[in-house]
Design an enzyme around this catalytic site. Structure first.
Site, mmCIF file in Angstrom:
data_model
loop_
_atom_site.group_PDB
_atom_site.id
_atom_site.type_symbol
_atom_site.label_atom_id
_atom_site.label_comp_id
_atom_site.label_asym_id
_atom_site.label_seq_id
_atom_site.Cartn_x
_atom_site.Cartn_y
_atom_site.Cartn_z
ATOM 1 N N CYS A 155 3.750 -7.302 -2.636
ATOM 2 C CA CYS A 155 2.994 -6.253 -3.086
ATOM 3 C C CYS A 155 2.812 -5.708 -3.934
ATOM 4 O O CYS A 155 4.552 -5.810 -4.361
ATOM 5 C CB CYS A 155 1.722 -5.199 -1.660
ATOM 6 S SG CYS A 155 1.219 -3.303 -1.812
ATOM 7 N N CYS A 161 -4.653 -2.043 -2.293
ATOM 8 C CA CYS A 161 -4.232 -1.246 -1.260
ATOM 9 C C CYS A 161 -4.889 0.411 -2.261
ATOM 10 O O CYS A 161 -3.336 0.276 -2.968
ATOM 11 C CB CYS A 161 -2.732 -1.520 -1.460
ATOM 12 S SG CYS A 161 -1.754 -0.204 -0.892
#
Length: 330
Positions: A132, A192
């Site tokens: 991420c 996200c």
């Protein structure tokens, strides 16, 4: 009767406000029920976040210690070396993290830095971790390059409601954030995306944030709910230090509503957990939170140490979620 566990994208703001206003016990019960339809309530996903480039950001986000606009005593640093990042990722994996997140304090990713970021991502991916990154605004081409390097998730928060947004930051627009999220989705990466509560916003603004997330073309795969950690020297931090932090029950309400309007998202307890009691965190997990950041630091603010989280997991009979199968980039 409507199945609350099925995602929908036609929420109205009035409907989200009505969910917020439900009796607390009923709200948490419904959120817990919806949570169980898609997830094991005893499992919590662990992520670890590393600041790979700290301070000196040209954005003026009113909550952020890393903004060059505010005097917070934080020294600007250069982008970390790839070897140092990979060492941190190995330590995170050894500590039980299944996802490794890399954050850089800048307004947008520069093309000159993309190859170095790609090397970091592919290296972390090769360790068997989910990857991420949060690197500010992206172009469509940059998003494709990060995807090719093996980036699984891209974090780009909406922060707050469209109406309160200008009270938080003025150096980028709400549409700028939506554009980056579109580039991320188009490149095939998971999003996200969440926000921060306790910045002086109203409940309507919290509902507005969740309404915006629930009406995106695709719901966020991970939805971080941050409680503002007030930093001396930041405008919003100074305000909260005077007026007080968000009420714990209101925070749990926000988590519950997030679970109901985005029923299949990973709802993450993010910033602010260091000052949350075990009882407050237990209510958040009951209300549908199923992800946390681990490690003693969250970018530049405190976070519970690993032994504290181990005690919490033991106390609540929780176990770490197994990582998704990760394949190295070609």
């Amino acid at each position: 009767m409507t199945d609350l566990s099925l995602p929908r994208h036609d929420w109205t703001l009035a409907e989200v406000e009505a969910v917020f206003a439900r009796p607390f016990m009923e709200l948490v019960y419904d959120a817990a029920t919806v949570h169980r339809a898609s997830f094991d309530p005893s499992e919590v996903q662990k992520s670890q976040l590393l600041s790979i480039k700290t301070g000196g950001c040209s954005e003026n986000c009113g909550y952020c210690s890393q903004s060059a606009s505010f005097d917070t005593g934080l020294k600007a640093e250069k982008l970390m070396d790839t070897t140092a990042v990979l060492a941190e990722a190995m330590a995170a994996k050894a500590g039980g993290a299944s996802r490794f997140c890399m954050g850089a304090a800048w307004r947008e990713l520069k093309d000159r830095d993309t190859p170095k970021l790609a090397a970091m991502i592919s290296g972390v991916k090769a360790l068997g971790l989910e990857t991420c990154a949060t690197l500010g605004m992206l172009t469509a081409d940059q998003a494709k390059q990060l995807k090719a390097a093996g980036l699984d998730y891209y974090n780009h928060n909406l922060d707050t409601s469209p109406e309160y947004y200008a009270e938080v930051v003025t150096t980028r627009t709400w549409k700028d954030r939506l554009d980056t999220l579109e580039h991320v989705r188009d490149a095939g990466m998971s999003t996200c995306c969440g926000g921060i509560v306790g910045m002086g916003e109203s409940r309507r603004d919290r509902a507005g944030l969740l309404h915006a997330l629930a009406t995106l073309p695709v719901h966020p795969d991970s939805l971080p709910v941050n409680a503002l950690v007030p930093v001396t020297g930041t405008p919003l931090g100074e305000r909260v230090l005077k007026t007080g932090e968000i009420d714990p029950i209101e925070f749990v309400r926000t988590v519950a509503v997030a679970r109901l309007v985005c029923p299949r998202a990973m709802v993450r307890l993010s910033a602010g957990r260091e000052t949350m009691s075990p009882e407050m965190q237990a209510l958040c997990f009951l209300a549908g939170a199923n992800s946390i950041f681990v490690g003693g630091k969250l970018l530049t603010t405190p976070n519970p140490e690993q032994d504290e989280d181990a005690k919490l997991f033991a106390l609540l009979d929780l176990r770490p979620m197994e990582p998704a199968r990760v394949e190295a980039a070609a």
